[in-house]
Design an enzyme around this catalytic site. Sequence first.
Site, PDB file in Angstrom:
ATOM      1  CB  SER A   1      -0.896   0.084   1.258  1.00  0.00           C
ATOM      2  OG  SER A   1      -0.377  -0.050   2.316  1.00  0.00           O
TER       3      SER A   1
ATOM      4  N   GLY B   1      -1.927  -4.175   1.355  1.00  0.00           N
ATOM      5  CA  GLY B   1      -1.807  -5.543   2.437  1.00  0.00           C
ATOM      6  C   GLY B   1      -1.058  -6.495   1.688  1.00  0.00           C
TER       7      GLY B   1
ATOM      8  CG  ASN C   1       1.370  -5.201   4.877  1.00  0.00           C
ATOM      9  OD1 ASN C   1       0.860  -4.399   5.660  1.00  0.00           O
ATOM     10  ND2 ASN C   1       1.316  -4.837   3.355  1.00  0.00           N
TER      11      ASN C   1
ATOM     12  CG  ASP D   1      -3.424   4.379   8.369  1.00  0.00           C
ATOM     13  OD1 ASP D   1      -2.528   5.588   8.368  1.00  0.00           O
ATOM     14  OD2 ASP D   1      -3.680   4.215   7.274  1.00  0.00           O
TER      15      ASP D   1
ATOM     16  CG  HIS E   1      -1.163   3.537   4.635  1.00  0.00           C
ATOM     17  ND1 HIS E   1      -2.022   3.224   5.360  1.00  0.00           N
ATOM     18  CD2 HIS E   1      -0.731   2.798   4.025  1.00  0.00           C
ATOM     19  CE1 HIS E   1      -1.984   1.871   5.432  1.00  0.00           C
ATOM     20  NE2 HIS E   1      -1.213   1.479   4.328  1.00  0.00           N
TER      21      HIS E   1
END
Length: 230
Positions: free
Chosen positions: A57, A94, A122, A205, A208
């Site tokens: 991402s 993801g 991730n 979040d 990002h």
Amino acid sequence: MKLHTLLKFRYFLLFILMLSCKDAPKRESEAISEQQTENATASEETSEKTILFFGDSLTAGYGLDMEEAFPALIQDRLDSLELDYTVINSGVSGETTSGGLNRLDWVLNQEVDVFVLELGANDGLRGVPLTETRKNLQQIIDKVREKNPDTRIILAGMQIPPNMGPEYTAEFRKIFPELAEKNDIPLIPFLLEGVAGIPELNLEDGIHPTAEGHKIVRDNVWEVLEPNLQ
């Protein structure tokens, strides 16, 4: 972004969430496959060299418009310098190193001159065994070289919060410089240098980057990418 640049900048996959991928309808898969074929054909018909960003991402530009993500900003800089390169963003939200390894073959169906490998975050956030992350990254590097020994590979270093404990976090950070040294490939020391942990440069979040954050990421990437352009 100028229209000609927007047309030049092509995406394999746009903001595909990992959980939704599992249940995507067959027609969507077929459409993606057709688009990949068109991209590969277009690449073959041009004399331009190709830079492929293969990542998660962070590469895909999660939460932003496509022209705000750092690969598109790299394309803008290449165009401003009149360098004959086309950027392809092959980032999937993801994505883990395992998922990246599984989809690598079709990504390599086209000729790639520079392959920027940005995966592993991730894995770290999910506590994937470090041996598995290291093995998958090595296999990706090996496959790229097997496909075309002349492809220049650049590895993006990553760090994670200490959620998994200090030992895991420290060992995770060491994976990237060690792989870069072992394979004699350039390393972006930390992709999110100057961005990670700074609230105003990240989305809500906290993971990002914002559009402004991606500008800094672009500069981090460019510092290592530029010397590897022919």
